[in-house]
Design an enzyme around this catalytic site. Structure first.
Site, short mmCIF file in Angstrom:
data_model
loop_
_atom_site.label_atom_id
_atom_site.label_comp_id
_atom_site.label_asym_id
_atom_site.label_seq_id
_atom_site.Cartn_x
_atom_site.Cartn_y
_atom_site.Cartn_z
CD GLU A 7 -2.76 1.40 2.38
OE1 GLU A 7 -3.14 0.43 3.07
OE2 GLU A 7 -2.97 2.59 2.69
CG HIS A 9 -0.64 5.68 -1.27
ND1 HIS A 9 -1.52 4.82 -1.88
CD2 HIS A 9 -0.90 5.56 0.06
CE1 HIS A 9 -2.29 4.25 -0.97
NE2 HIS A 9 -1.92 4.67 0.21
CG HIS A 162 -6.70 3.55 0.32
ND1 HIS A 162 -7.09 4.83 0.68
CD2 HIS A 162 -5.44 3.39 0.79
CE1 HIS A 162 -6.10 5.40 1.34
NE2 HIS A 162 -5.09 4.56 1.42
CG ASP A 287 -0.38 4.72 4.21
OD1 ASP A 287 -0.63 4.84 2.99
OD2 ASP A 287 -0.95 5.38 5.09
CA CA Z 1 -2.92 4.70 2.32
#
Ligand code: CA
Length: 324
Positions: A7, A9, A162, A287
């Site tokens: 995950e 980004h 998400h 993240d």
């Molecule tokens: Ca996230």
């Protein structure tokens, strides 16, 4: 030990510009104490690789940061999703041993989203799709999204669900009335994102989505968005009424859902999730760049689990589920 983080980004300038003036974008920023710079989010080269090396992350599976194309009109979402996916594929081609990717889909136009999903998995080698919660206040159990779920099932690739911010109605009723900064963060990173996403996944189960698509695989961040803690309760309260379902509620969750930490590196939710789901259904995630990942490797290396489970969670499950 190889670590694949799933995950992670990025952003492209054109989507940033398109979503920038929307209320949801300012809320996403207020949700975090120190939002990362545009440069950090947009980089898919040397700076990102340096950060990965510094924290011991071998591979990032990249996705456009929320809210993404879910909140745009179809006329903007369709070309921007294609642009984002093409830029992502170029970054993966440049560093195939360090990057993989989840597609951005123009869910406001489900047929176009299904076509784009097929294109990017078959032609660009992306590993699945990330969808940032509701589209026009509809959840993925809405029949209009079936074309997207059909592609995921036919191509045997997962959908990563998400968080997004709750609807304005929910925010006003449940989170407003405190200090405004507290209300916004309470509605997002401090609680609301996760309740919202947990409800979204439970709706899919209760609506029979996983009966309709028994091969569908869903990935949830944040250790399963509250569901593992309440799974037995949900089963007890709802299964007696859900006579249309073919299997117990917990079967769908433990067989068709995978869970990742999303940078939440504390033991109690991890150990709970491990007990509920087992080691075969936990993938790893940092993240980045919202979480630095400084503690990601240490957390996993020191977790009180077997060496075999550690390897599954670090990379083995991602390799299996994402066919890496
Ligand atoms: Ca996230």
């Amino acid at each position: 030990m190889k670590i694949i983080a799933v995950e992670e980004h990025f952003q492209i300038a054109a989507i940033k510009k398109a979503v920038g003036s929307l209320t949801i974008s300012s809320q996403m920023n207020t949700a975090m104490a120190a939002p990362p710079s545009d440069a950090r989010l947009e980089d898919m080269g040397a700076d990102r690789l340096r950060a990965m090396d510094a924290t011991g992350i071998d591979v990032q599976v990249l996705s456009i940061t929320s809210p993404g194309t879910q909140v745009l009109p179809p006329s903007e979402a369709v070309p921007l999703a294609r642009d984002a996916n093409d830029q992502l594929a170029a970054a993966i081609t440049a560093h195939p041993d360090r990057f993989a990717g989840f597609a951005t889909l123009p869910t406001p136009d489900p047929d176009a989203a299904a076509a784009e999903f097929e294109r990017v998995v078959q032609k660009l080698g992306l590993k699945g799709a990330m969808i940032n919660g509701r589209t026009n206040d509809r959840f993925l159990d809405d029949p209009s999204f079936r074309p997207i779920l059909e592609v995921a099932t036919a191509l045997d690739v997962p959908i990563y669900l998400h968080p997004t911010v709750p609807s304005k109605t929910v925010q006003d009723a449940y989170y407003a009335g405190l200090d405004p900064a507290i209300s916004t963060r309470f509605a997002t990173a401090g609680w609301g994102w996760h309740m919202e996403t947990g409800i979204h996944a439970l709706r899919m189960i209760l609506a029979g989505v996983f009966d309709r698509y028994p091969g569908l695989q869903l990935i949830l961040g944040h250790w399963g968005e509250m569901i593992p803690f309440y799974l037995a309760r949900v089963e007890w309260a709802l299964f007696p009424l859900a006579k249309h379902l073919q299997r117990p509620i917990s079967d769908y969750f433990t067989q068709q859902v995978y869970v990742t930490p999303s940078g939440m590196f504390t033991l109690p939710p991890f150990l709970l999730t491990l007990q509920i789901l087992g080691a075969d259904h936990i993938l790893y995630s940092v993240d980045y760049p919202y979480s630095s990942g400084d503690d990601a490797r240490t957390f996993l290396e020191q977790a009180p689990i077997s060496p075999a489970d550690r390897e599954k969670i670090a990379h083995g499950n991602a390799e299996r589920v994402l066919k890496m």
